[in-house]
Design an enzyme around this catalytic site. Structure first.
Site: not given
Length: 493
Positions: A78, A157, A181
């Site tokens: 990420k 997210s 998330s």
């Protein structure tokens, strides 16, 4: 051997050790899949040269008999994790061009274990979002589609992480979870996502959103892979004052599937108005699965649940306002072009106006407001008191003998891109089942357990006791086996 990119971590580990294929071959299979999946926009930065070099080093380690479980496993990272010499922008224009001179502790732990980095994954800007539509790189697309072909959100997210794992672009991915998330996008894409206890994984080198809530975790194809990857990610880090100095259990060894005698709580407050009947049925089915596996099912009450979402959306923006103050155009990242006569104030204003997206600006302004003189006690301190009550609710339930809590992971399946773009409150409601776990600092996992009437995946959430990830993973393993979820998105990209 074909379809190497579709292997689980466990299967790839066993195949690498048996010399059925090499880490380079496994990595090349993933890189080829990534090249053919540009339409998903899951990867923000590609690092094929780094990946092949790391894979080659992994093959050398394996040949020498030094093969940790993650050795040679291709991962997506990420974009919130700082990776040395590789763009790490948190999907924000204000960090354009930022290449850290250091490695986050979590990624360093993974690379020390021999893992391979395929690239950096797209996400909501500074992890602020539930649909992956706030990214400076553009939105990620869920590999699942409706029958009519409508593009869906992968959640946020960690939307790029979820999409990449679901589409077989990587064997697993790192995610972060501040209010759901990891778990929400996992549920939206039919994968498994674990948010560990706050302090289990180091936050050092992860771009901060809300420091008392942020926690890194694995996003994988199944529960066993979560157990394997978590073991490599976590561990005490003296560079992070919130990192717990606790031994790392053998999470995989705990996966017996035997939950006889365990007590599972069903919180009445999670039966909320407007929740689709499909979600309620899935929850009931999951309850029955755990009961059939030998667990005792009890009704419980978490009375302050209804205050969790408003408390979260005071605390998280307040911490974000403080954390994002450092992005001022002086030290790194974007700096606005100034006109003659502009001073330092104008530079700050123009840089932040240009560099931050609308959602980040919204949360920074909310956070600044609730921390301001005259409102600090009315909002921020009150939210902190509510947070303490929410944590006490969980403590009381666990003290009464409950081992884990079963809830839905999300209030719906994946929704259409753009559906809630102009309604931030509706977007925030996506976190209704997940934020309590962050506020209380507990471990939580989303397990795919069924599909809705449109064939889209639905997840169930299990919440565990602090530091009891091994027990939580075993309960999730039992649920996973009973649910038998095998659905995959039809390739269209």
């Amino acid at each position: 051997m074909s379809d190497l990119n579709k292997l689980t971590i466990a299967a790839a580990r066993d195949g690498l050790r048996a010399k059925d294929f090499t880490a380079v071959e496994l990595t090349d299979a993933c890189l080829a899949q990534i090249d053919g999946a540009q339409a998903l926009n899951a990867f923000a930065h590609h690092t094929p040269d780094i990946a092949r070099a790391q894979a080659g080093a992994a093959d050398t380690r394996i040949a020498g008999g030094d093969a940790p479980a993650m050795c040679g496993i291709p991962l997506g990272i990420k974009d919130l994790f700082c990776t040395k010499g590789v763009p790490s922008q948190a999907a924000s224009a204000i960090l354009n061009g930022f290449k850290p001179e250091y490695e986050s502790t979590v990624t360093q732990n993974l690379f020390d274990a021999g893992a391979v980095m395929l690239g950096k994954l797209n996400m909501d800007e500074f992890a602020m979002g539930s649909s992956n539509e706030t990214s400076t790189y553009g939105n990620v697309i869920n590999p699942w589609k409706t029958a009519s072909g409508t593009d869906l959100t992968p959640g946020g997210s960690s939307g790029g992480s979820a999409s990449a794992v679901a589409a077989d672009l990587c064997l697993a991915a790192t995610g972060t979870d501040t209010g759901g998330s990891i778990r929400q996008p996992a549920a939206f894409t039919g994968i498994t996502g674990l948010k560990p206890t706050y302090g289990r994984c180091s936050r050092w080198g992860i771009v901060a959103f809300a420091s008392s809530l942020d926690q890194a975790g694995p996003m994988t194809r199944d529960v066993r892979d979560c157990a394997i990857m978590l073991g490599a990610m976590c561990g005490h880090d003296p560079k992070d004052s919130t990192s717990a100095d606790l031994p790392v259990p053998d999470f995989e060894a705990a996966l017996t599937g035997d939950i006889r005698g365990k007590t599972i709580g069903i919180p009445k407050e999670y039966h909320m108005d407007g929740i689709p009947s499909e979600i309620e049925k899935l929850w009931a089915d999951g309850t029955a699965m755990l009961r059939d596996a030998g667990a005792k099912i009890v009704d419980i009450s978490l009375p302050h649940t209804k205050y969790a979402l408003p408390a979260y959306y005071v605390i998280a923006p307040a911490e974000a306002s403080s954390n994002l103050a450092r992005y001022d155009g002086v030290r790194f990242g974007h700096r606005a072009k100034l006109e003659q006569g502009d001073g330092i104030t104008e530079m700050y204003e123009k840089t932040r106006a240009e560099g931050f997206g609308d959602e980040v600006k919204r949360r920074v302004m909310i956070g600044t407001y609730v921390l301001s003189a005259g409102f600090y006690d009315a909002y921020y301190n009150r939210a902190r008191k509510v947070r303490a009550l929410i944590k006490k609710d969980f403590d009381d339930v666990f003290a009464q003998g409950v081992d884990a809590i079963l809830t839905p992971a999300t209030p719906s399946s994946a929704f259409e891109l753009g559906m809630n773009h102009d309604d931030p409150v509706q977007m925030y409601l996506n976190d209704v089942f997940t934020v309590t776990v962050n506020l209380a600092g507990l471990p939580g996992i989303s397990v795919p357990a069924g599909v809705d009437k449109n064939g889209l995946p639905l997840g169930l959430q299990l919440i565990g006791k602090p530091w009891e990830e091994a027990d939580l993973l075993n309960t999730a393993y039992s649920l996973e086996r009973a649910a038998g979820f095998v659905a995959k998105p039809t390739r269209w990209w």
